[in-house]
Design an enzyme around this catalytic site. Structure first.
Site, PDB file in Angstrom:
ATOM      1  N   ASP A  75       0.841  -1.202   0.000  1.00 48.14           N
ATOM      2  CA  ASP A  75       0.000   0.000   0.000  1.00 48.14           C
ATOM      3  C   ASP A  75       0.876   1.251   0.000  1.00 48.14           C
ATOM      4  OD1 ASP A  75      -2.316   1.493   0.099  1.00 48.14           O
ATOM      5  OD2 ASP A  75      -2.469   1.424   2.287  1.00 48.14           O
ATOM      6  N   GLU A 114       2.561   4.919  -4.099  1.00 47.93           N
ATOM      7  CA  GLU A 114       2.530   5.823  -5.281  1.00 47.93           C
ATOM      8  C   GLU A 114       3.858   6.544  -5.499  1.00 47.93           C
ATOM      9  OE1 GLU A 114       0.149   5.636  -2.903  1.00 47.93           O
ATOM     10  OE2 GLU A 114      -1.075   4.366  -4.183  1.00 47.93           O
ATOM     11  N   ASP A 148      -8.986   3.755  -2.191  1.00 53.45           N
ATOM     12  CA  ASP A 148      -9.955   4.195  -1.193  1.00 53.45           C
ATOM     13  C   ASP A 148     -11.242   4.764  -1.783  1.00 53.45           C
ATOM     14  OD1 ASP A 148      -7.986   3.373   0.436  1.00 53.45           O
ATOM     15  OD2 ASP A 148      -7.339   5.369   1.074  1.00 53.45           O
TER      16      ASP A 148
HETATM   17  C1  GLC Z   1      -4.753   3.397   2.717  1.00 55.73           C
HETATM   18  C2  GLC Z   1      -5.263   2.161   2.005  1.00 55.73           C
HETATM   19  C3  GLC Z   1      -6.335   1.498   2.822  1.00 55.73           C
HETATM   20  C4  GLC Z   1      -5.796   1.179   4.206  1.00 55.73           C
HETATM   21  C5  GLC Z   1      -5.251   2.438   4.874  1.00 55.73           C
HETATM   22  C6  GLC Z   1      -4.554   2.144   6.189  1.00 55.73           C
HETATM   23  O1  GLC Z   1      -5.723   4.369   2.785  1.00 55.73           O
HETATM   24  O2  GLC Z   1      -5.712   2.450   0.717  1.00 55.73           O
HETATM   25  O3  GLC Z   1      -6.808   0.352   2.200  1.00 55.73           O
HETATM   26  O4  GLC Z   1      -6.782   0.616   4.987  1.00 55.73           O
HETATM   27  O5  GLC Z   1      -4.316   3.064   4.021  1.00 55.73           O
HETATM   28  O6  GLC Z   1      -3.471   1.331   5.986  1.00 55.73           O
END
Ligand code: GLC
Length: 761
Positions: free
Chosen positions: A396, A399, A469
């Site tokens: 995650d 980017e 998200d």
């Molecule tokens: C980001 C991710 C999400 C995750 C959050 C906390 O927003 O896209 O899926 O739950 O981070 O890690």
């Protein structure tokens, strides 16, 4: 103009510039002045001998005025202006236009790139503009954008962005940069276009000027792939030859996945109990950032006994995937941080490690572009996965996200071949992270279980993806279908959105309709934010649980068919989920159907995606269709008005087809599955002639052994009178003990004894 020919291509020049056209196959031609760098962008190109026939047309003065190259029914004409025009079937097919002639000068001179920084205007180095022939032309593609299938009229920017706000059509950038679009024009023709630069670029899909679409970049070169073909399928498969075939994940990844930011160990155990108690399918539980010790990646907080937890869950065939972010906390004594700093394996700025902030506060960014960092991350992941008994890793914030403003363009990522700046590597950062993680699994002969949020066009070779998200909104449910279909068209077969929505609170109706709509989404995960209300089915009432179970069980029945499609996607590039036009390229009604989706060529789902609705119009394309639940039959190329209460959805199977299915399952442990049902969709009527062939694939569903020929393929032939099954490749000791032919109420069992030779029933 001057020209020269070389193997599989030609070079043309006028007094200002030179252009090359190079054919890789009959369907793929690369057109460039100077190639974009392939040092970091990993294309997967193989060349086939494709020498086009070239004819030079000369004027009275003997000078060459234009060149015509003919290849496989397509004619490429280049005039003195060096613009490329392609015709097919005697009609214009692809026409480049001189940007200066069409664009208002303010657009050509500069354009605003970063919506958060209005001051920043950049000079245009490259502009490739292509004609749209009429108002009905459609532009598909560009990956995860939150929009309908047809992206014409909008402008998008390829710049991977962590976008916490409400995703919609007008958001220029989301998490992925997939510079690929497929254009449909004259109602019947399709072509593909891929811009292989990792630099920031802007796709204007007929926003500023309705008669053209363009790609503009400050740093990217004039260099693109034109993909020609007769059908969307031909183009899609050729595109996958350029960007690399999609990852073949273990079958378990197709199972249901439950997540929330962040489950405690107690909650995980409770989830397992609830799933057992309610006979609710579940294959994977996700652990979000709070399982770590103060958000330090590759650590486990003291509240979790991870190994004991994963061991317990494995007994019930449930796996754990943990999240990992790229940013590494700045903290003396934290071994990963120390190692990265001491060995100079992080991004640098002004001769110092570059520091920004993510969840752990101040953090550094691993420089995955160096082999040593890649190796370190692969080894660290492997050890972490092994020590904790994990099933997979969720990448995650890659980017990369940064809480203290964007990374400056000139942050340095030193590569094996010299320095690269952030502006070049930004869109590749997520891919390089996911690749390091993915390699950790391959070392063990396992197929990787990796999910990534950020991606470039080439990333699906290494990882599966989800679309970040979203929110618990009906519009986001509606968008999820074109989003996942588009990702599939872009070679990302295993993709999905957060079922129920990530931000905000979901409702019972929204959650149920969302599951029904995305029930064939290859990546099927219910995930929500820490501040949202719980959204497991158990957080609602008995009715929700009952309906949720009903549809998850439907999903599990279709797993062998989905697995065959995934294998096919991996081998050929054909998508798993397909928009209607993919199978019906000449049907104008199929072109912009955003709320129906096909699983392969024989299954069509038309879910309800509007609050309160219990009826909807369904367009059934060519063929005859049978309602999977009621057995009612319908003729295609017609509109219908159907009814579907909250516990119903509209699912149709092509009459006469063969669909392999599993029985009543809660987990995908292939070794424990001994029966395959061959669902034989009835003929429309006695007159309908059935002549169907279906190839079913089987392997161990988790290792890379299939690459050594350890797999089976069964050729199933069906006519009105008989069904025959022949094993055409026999390399794997089958887990299946019997196959059951199911037609209507009738079931016929076939015992399998090790290997099926030829069986006729
Ligand atoms: C980001 C991710 C999400 C995750 C959050 C906390 O927003 O896209 O899926 O739950 O981070 O890690």
């Amino acid at each position: 103009m001057k020209y020269s020919l070389f193997e599989n291509g030609l070079r043309v020049a006028n007094e200002n510039k030179e252009k090359t056209l190079k054919w890789y196959t009959n369907n793929i031609v690369r057109i460039y002045e100077k190639k974009n760098s392939e040092q970091l962008v990993k294309l997967s190109l193989t060349e086939k001998n494709t020498n086009p026939e070239v004819i030079a047309e000369t004027g009275k003065d003997g000078e060459v005025k234009s060149l015509v190259a003919k290849c496989n029914g397509f004619e490429y004409t280049i005039g003195e202006d060096l613009l490329v025009h392609v015709s097919h079937n005697g009609k214009e097919y692809f026409d480049e236009i001189e940007p200066e002639k069409i664009l208002p000068s303010d657009h050509h001179e500069c354009f605003k790139l970063d919506p958060r920084n209005d001051e920043k205007t950049l000079k245009v180095k490259t502009n490739i503009s292509v004609r749209l022939y009429d108002g009905k032309d459609i532009v598909y593609g560009l990956g995860d954008k939150a929009a309908s299938l047809n992206r014409r009229g909008y402008e998008y920017e390829s710049w991977n962005t962590d976008e916490p706000h409400q995703h919609n059509e007008t958001y220029r950038s989301l998490y992925k940069s997939i510079n690929y679009c497929m254009v449909n024009h004259h109602n019947s023709e399709y072509y593909g276009f891929f811009y292989p630069s990792s630099y920031r670029c802007v796709f204007d899909l007929g926003k500023k000027n309705a008669d053209l679409w363009s790609v503009t970049s400050e740093k990217g070169e004039y260099d693109y792939f034109l993909i020609v073909g007769n059908t969307p399928a031909e183009i899609t498969m050729s595109y996958s030859d350029i960007v690399g075939k999609t990852l073949f994940t273990p079958m378990k990844m197709l199972g249901y996945q439950q997540s929330r930011w962040t489950y405690t160990e107690e909650e995980v155990k409770r989830l397992r109990e609830l799933h057992k108690q309610y006979d609710m399918p579940l294959d994977i539980i996700h652990l979000d950032i709070d399982y770590m010790e103060r958000f330090k990646v590759y650590t486990v907080g003291k509240d979790y006994d991870m190994k004991a937890l994963t061991d317990t869950l494995k007994k019930d065939d449930i796996g754990i995937i943990t999240i990992i972010d790229p940013a590494v906390k700045v903290e003396k004594g934290y071994p990963l941080y120390e190692k990265l700093i001491n060995d100079e394996l992080v991004a640098t700025y002004e001769n110092k490690p570059y520091v920004n902030a993510v969840w752990p506060g101040d953090a550094v960014y691993p420089n995955y572009f160096l082999d040593k960092t890649a190796q370190l991350i692969t080894d660290t992941t492997k050890k972490f996965v092994e020590e904790n008994g994990l099933t997979g890793i969720w990448c995650d914030m890659n980017e990369p996200a940064s809480f203290n403003g964007p990374l400056p363009d000139d942050v340095i990522f030193k590569g094996e071949d010299g320095e690269h700046l952030h502006e070049e590597v930004h869109n590749l950062y997520g891919e390089y992270m996911a690749k390091c993680v993915s390699n950790a699994f391959k070392k063990e002969n396992k197929r990787p279980v990796v999910i990534t949020r950020a991606a470039f066009a080439t990333t699906s070779q290494y990882s599966t993806t989800w679309n970040g998200d979203n929110m618990s909104l009906w519009t986001h449910l509606e968008n999820s279908l074109p989003q996942v279909m588009t990702m599939n068209l872009c070679n990302f077969a295993v993709n999905g959105v957060d079922i129920g929505g990530f931000n905000c609170d979901t409702t019972k109706e929204l959650l149920i309709r969302w599951l029904e709509a995305d029930i064939f989404s290859p990546f099927l995960r219910n995930h929500t934010a820490i501040w949202s209300k719980y959204q497991e089915p158990f957080a609602f009432d008995e009715e929700t649980i009952k309906i949720y179970r009903k549809f998850l069980k439907v999903r599990y029945r279709f797993i062998p068919y989905m697995y065959d499609l995934l294998h096919e996607a991996h081998m050929t590039g054909e998508p798993v989920l397909r928009p209607l036009f993919y199978e019906n390229p000449l049907d104008p009604r199929a072109k912009q159907c955003n709320d129906e989706v096909m699983l392969g060529k024989d299954v069509l789902l038309a879910p309800i995606v509007m609050q309160g609705a219990t009826t909807r119009a369904v367009y059934l394309p060519k063929g005859n269709w049978i309602n999977f639940f009621t057995g009612e039959k319908f003729k295609g190329e017609k509109d219908y008005l159907f009814h579907a209460e909250i516990d119903e959805t509209l699912l149709f199977i092509r009459c006469g087809s063969v669909i392999p299915m599993y029985g009543d399952l809660c987990h995908l442990n292939k070794k424990k599955i001994d029966t395959v049902y061959l669902y034989l969709a009835s003929a429309y009527d006695e007159k309908e002639e059935i002549n169907t062939e279906y190839t079913m694939y089987e392997d161990d569903a988790e290792t890379l052994d299939y690459q050594k020929g350890i797999y089976n393929t069964y050729l199933i032939k069906r006519t009105n009178e008989e069904v025959s099954i022949e094993m055409v490749h026999s390399g794997y000791r089958s887990d299946y003990k019997k196959m059951v032919l199911v037609e209507g109420e009738e079931e016929t069992e076939i015992e399998l004894c090790g290997d099926v030779t030829e069986k006729t029933v």
